[in-house]
Every structure is written in C-alpha cells, then in structure tokens.
Enzyme design. Structure first.
Site, PDB file in Angstrom:
ATOM      1  N   ASN A   9       0.878  -1.173   0.000  1.00 32.50           N
ATOM      2  CA  ASN A   9       0.000   0.000   0.000  1.00 32.50           C
ATOM      3  C   ASN A   9       0.913   1.220   0.000  1.00 32.50           C
ATOM      4  O   ASN A   9       1.510   1.553   1.012  1.00 32.50           O
ATOM      5  CB  ASN A   9      -0.892  -0.019   1.245  1.00 32.50           C
ATOM      6  CG  ASN A   9      -1.700   1.269   1.393  1.00 32.50           C
ATOM      7  OD1 ASN A   9      -1.758   2.081   0.479  1.00 32.50           O
ATOM      8  ND2 ASN A   9      -2.305   1.448   2.560  1.00 32.50           N
ATOM      9  N   LYS A  11       0.128   4.252  -0.226  1.00 30.86           N
ATOM     10  CA  LYS A  11      -0.482   5.454   0.373  1.00 30.86           C
ATOM     11  C   LYS A  11      -0.258   6.648  -0.558  1.00 30.86           C
ATOM     12  O   LYS A  11      -0.309   6.480  -1.770  1.00 30.86           O
ATOM     13  CB  LYS A  11       0.080   5.664   1.782  1.00 30.86           C
ATOM     14  CG  LYS A  11      -0.070   4.382   2.614  1.00 30.86           C
ATOM     15  CD  LYS A  11       0.195   4.561   4.075  1.00 30.86           C
ATOM     16  CE  LYS A  11       0.014   3.209   4.783  1.00 30.86           C
ATOM     17  NZ  LYS A  11       0.121   3.296   6.219  1.00 30.86           N
ATOM     18  N   HIS A  94      -9.431   1.140   4.918  1.00 35.09           N
ATOM     19  CA  HIS A  94      -8.141   1.295   5.591  1.00 35.09           C
ATOM     20  C   HIS A  94      -8.316   2.227   6.792  1.00 35.09           C
ATOM     21  O   HIS A  94      -9.108   3.175   6.732  1.00 35.09           O
ATOM     22  CB  HIS A  94      -7.109   1.870   4.616  1.00 35.09           C
ATOM     23  CG  HIS A  94      -5.718   1.824   5.179  1.00 35.09           C
ATOM     24  ND1 HIS A  94      -5.255   2.766   6.058  1.00 35.09           N
ATOM     25  CD2 HIS A  94      -4.727   0.931   5.020  1.00 35.09           C
ATOM     26  CE1 HIS A  94      -4.008   2.454   6.408  1.00 35.09           C
ATOM     27  NE2 HIS A  94      -3.669   1.349   5.794  1.00 35.09           N
ATOM     28  N   GLU A  96      -6.675   4.622   7.834  1.00 30.63           N
ATOM     29  CA  GLU A  96      -6.482   6.049   7.537  1.00 30.63           C
ATOM     30  C   GLU A  96      -7.726   6.638   6.873  1.00 30.63           C
ATOM     31  O   GLU A  96      -8.050   7.810   7.065  1.00 30.63           O
ATOM     32  CB  GLU A  96      -5.227   6.233   6.671  1.00 30.63           C
ATOM     33  CG  GLU A  96      -3.964   6.012   7.508  1.00 30.63           C
ATOM     34  CD  GLU A  96      -2.779   5.441   6.756  1.00 30.63           C
ATOM     35  OE1 GLU A  96      -2.753   5.484   5.519  1.00 30.63           O
ATOM     36  OE2 GLU A  96      -1.858   4.926   7.440  1.00 30.63           O
ATOM     37  N   GLU A 166      -5.017  -4.834  10.608  1.00 31.61           N
ATOM     38  CA  GLU A 166      -3.963  -3.844  10.822  1.00 31.61           C
ATOM     39  C   GLU A 166      -4.225  -3.091  12.120  1.00 31.61           C
ATOM     40  O   GLU A 166      -5.030  -2.139  12.132  1.00 31.61           O
ATOM     41  CB  GLU A 166      -3.930  -2.837   9.663  1.00 31.61           C
ATOM     42  CG  GLU A 166      -3.670  -3.444   8.308  1.00 31.61           C
ATOM     43  CD  GLU A 166      -3.112  -2.411   7.326  1.00 31.61           C
ATOM     44  OE1 GLU A 166      -2.027  -2.651   6.807  1.00 31.61           O
ATOM     45  OE2 GLU A 166      -3.744  -1.359   7.134  1.00 31.61           O
ATOM     46  N   GLY A 172       2.964   2.305  10.634  1.00 30.62           N
ATOM     47  CA  GLY A 172       3.912   3.391  10.436  1.00 30.62           C
ATOM     48  C   GLY A 172       4.661   3.805  11.686  1.00 30.62           C
ATOM     49  O   GLY A 172       5.323   4.841  11.709  1.00 30.62           O
ATOM     50  N   SER A 212       3.889  -2.140  10.118  1.00 31.15           N
ATOM     51  CA  SER A 212       5.347  -2.215  10.262  1.00 31.15           C
ATOM     52  C   SER A 212       5.932  -3.574   9.855  1.00 31.15           C
ATOM     53  O   SER A 212       6.873  -4.063  10.479  1.00 31.15           O
ATOM     54  CB  SER A 212       5.762  -1.841  11.691  1.00 31.15           C
ATOM     55  OG  SER A 212       5.376  -0.516  11.989  1.00 31.15           O
TER      56      SER A 212
HETATM   57  P1  13P Z   1       3.334   0.391   7.505  1.00 30.38           P
HETATM   58  O1  13P Z   1       3.790  -0.929   6.885  1.00 30.38           O
HETATM   59  O2  13P Z   1       4.071   1.570   6.969  1.00 30.38           O
HETATM   60  O3  13P Z   1       3.290   0.303   8.991  1.00 30.38           O
HETATM   61  O4  13P Z   1       1.819   0.618   7.014  1.00 30.38           O
HETATM   62  C1  13P Z   1       0.901  -0.398   7.187  1.00 30.38           C
HETATM   63  C2  13P Z   1      -0.316  -0.071   6.412  1.00 30.38           C
HETATM   64  O5  13P Z   1      -1.086   0.798   6.806  1.00 30.38           O
HETATM   65  C3  13P Z   1      -0.569  -0.798   5.161  1.00 30.38           C
HETATM   66  O6  13P Z   1      -1.863  -0.577   4.708  1.00 30.38           O
END
Ligand code: 13P
Length: 251
Positions: A9, A11, A94, A96, A166, A172, A212
């Site tokens: 992803n 983002k 997601h 976010e 997640e 992150g 992560s």
């Molecule tokens: P990270 O791997 O950067 O922690 O992000 C995870 C994520 O939100 C994937 O959709």
C-alpha cells in the site's frame, strides 16, 4: 490451501516516474503466482499507467473507491472506472480512511458489495487503536468491524475477498504486533467468519497482517498458522524490500 499474498500500500507516495521505475525494477523478478499473489495499491492517477506495465504476475490495486455506481461525488472514484481500466484489487476501509475521511463500518460494507458487482477483489481492513487494545477490548471491537463489513455477503463472496488485520498502533510506527498477537486476533477473525458462515468459508478466506511489516519480521509472521500474508506500507516503497517480502512468501 490458502495462497499467501503480499500487498503493498503505497499510500500518498510516489510520483509517476518513481512508480514506473519501481515496476521496471520488480516486474522481471516477481515470481509466478503459483505460490504467492503480489499486489501494489497506488494513488488513483497512477493506476492506468501501472496496469499497462504490470507484467505477468504483479497486480495493481486502488486504495479506495465510492460505493455508488456514478453520480455527483466530486473527487471520488467509481468501481466501474476501476474495472474499466483493468484494476484487480481495491483496499476498503483502511484505518487512515476511517480516521481522516469518515469511512464507517456501513460504508465499508456498501463498498464491499459494490466491489463485487464490478469484479474487483476487495482487501477489507480492520484493526483496533492502542486505547482499545489497552482496554482489553480488541476482540470485541474487531469482531464488530468484521461482522458489519461482511453484512449480507454470501459465503462465496467472503471466500473471494481478502481481510487485512492492521492494528492502528502498529501502522507506520515501527512497532509491529508480535507474531503471536497478530496470530491471536487473526484466528479470532477466522472464528467470527466460521460463526457467521461455516468452517469451510473461514478456512478459505485469506487474512493478512499489516503494521510495520519488514523483511526482517516477515518470516516469523508468515510462520503463524492463520496469517496468510501481509499488507505493507513503508517497506513496499522500496523495490528491494518489496521483493524480499515476496520472496519470503514464495516458499
Ligand atoms: P506500515 O507498513 O508503513 O506500517 O503501514 C501499514 C499499512 O497501513 C498498510 O496498509
């Protein structure tokens, strides 16, 4: 019996030049999809270019779509258009999107139905906040998210979609859930699916872990019985790291 999946992803990262360079670097090295499915989910304006250059095995996904077929929804993207340009996957719900763009359990459910209408494979995301985990309410919270997301979907549809667990506190932050924490919650999600449908459906549905994930923790995560792969943010931006993750799953 469940084929592992590594889904990146990206983002809101990568320009067109950077995205095409990434594909140029990974395409020849992505293994055939006998043992692993590989996906990159990118920003909407990149999708058509990436599909055109996706090679034989890597597939391209969107990061969101609207639940309506068409209409006056400025700034949104339709499932019909995603299908039309050759997109295979779409991330739905997601954290976010839930946190910053008012995505609700209800809209997640509607989007899953819409993705099926247009032949897109949805990757439905669930996961709890740190507060929820510390209050020992993870199972109740995630169970509720899963039940609402799957509302009125048939068992064949559930088998075809992908769920990504997640935990928000691991996204992150560099803090990965321990492989046991990830396994426990993912096994719980499988039990929820079994209770809503049947054991067959629960055993067939792919459930990924995200938060992560990196080349140095992927082996341990994949060694857990119920973890079928990873949804990867930061580490998927580097072709080298993405390929390492794919290699770990291709065994
Ligand atoms: P990270 O791997 O950067 O922690 O992000 C995870 C994520 O939100 C994937 O959709």
């Amino acid at each position: 019996m469940r084929k592992p999946m590594i889904a990146g992803n990206w983002k809101m990262y990568k320009t067109r030049d950077e995205a095409l360079q990434f594909l140029y670097n990974v395409n020849v090295q992505v293994p055939n999809n006998e043992y692993v499915d590989t996906v990159i989910c990118a920003q909407a304006p990149l999708l058509r270019d990436l599909v055109k250059r996706q090679g034989d095995y890597l597939r391209i996904g969107a990061q969101n779509m609207h639940e309506s077929t068409e209409g006056a929804f400025t700034g949104e993207v339709s499932a019909a258009l995603l299908q039309n340009i050759g997109i295979s996957y779409v991330l739905i719900g997601h954290s976010e999107r839930r946190q910053y763009f008012n995505e609700t359990d209800d809209s997640v459910n509607q989007k899953l139905h819409q993705a099926f209408r247009y032949g897109l494979t949805a990757i439905a995301c669930v996961g709890e906040s740190l507060e929820t985990r510390e209050a020992n309410e993870t199972d109740t919270f995630v169970e509720n998210q899963v039940k609402k997301a799957l509302n009125a979907l048939g068992s064949e549809q559930v088998k075809a979609l992908v769920i990504a667990y997640e935990p928000i506190w691991a996204i992150g932050t560099g803090v990965t859930a321990t492989s046991q924490q990830a396994q426990d919650t993912i096994a719980m999600i499988r039990r929820v699916i079994a209770s809503l449908y049947d054991t067959d459906t629960a055993q067939a549905t792919r459930i990924l872990y995200g938060g992560s994930v990196k080349p140095d923790n992927i082996d341990e995560l994949l060694s857990m019985e119920d973890i079928d792969g990873a949804l990867v943010g930061g580490a998927s931006l580097s072709a080298k790291n993405f390929l390492k993750l794919v290699e770990a799953a291709n065994k």
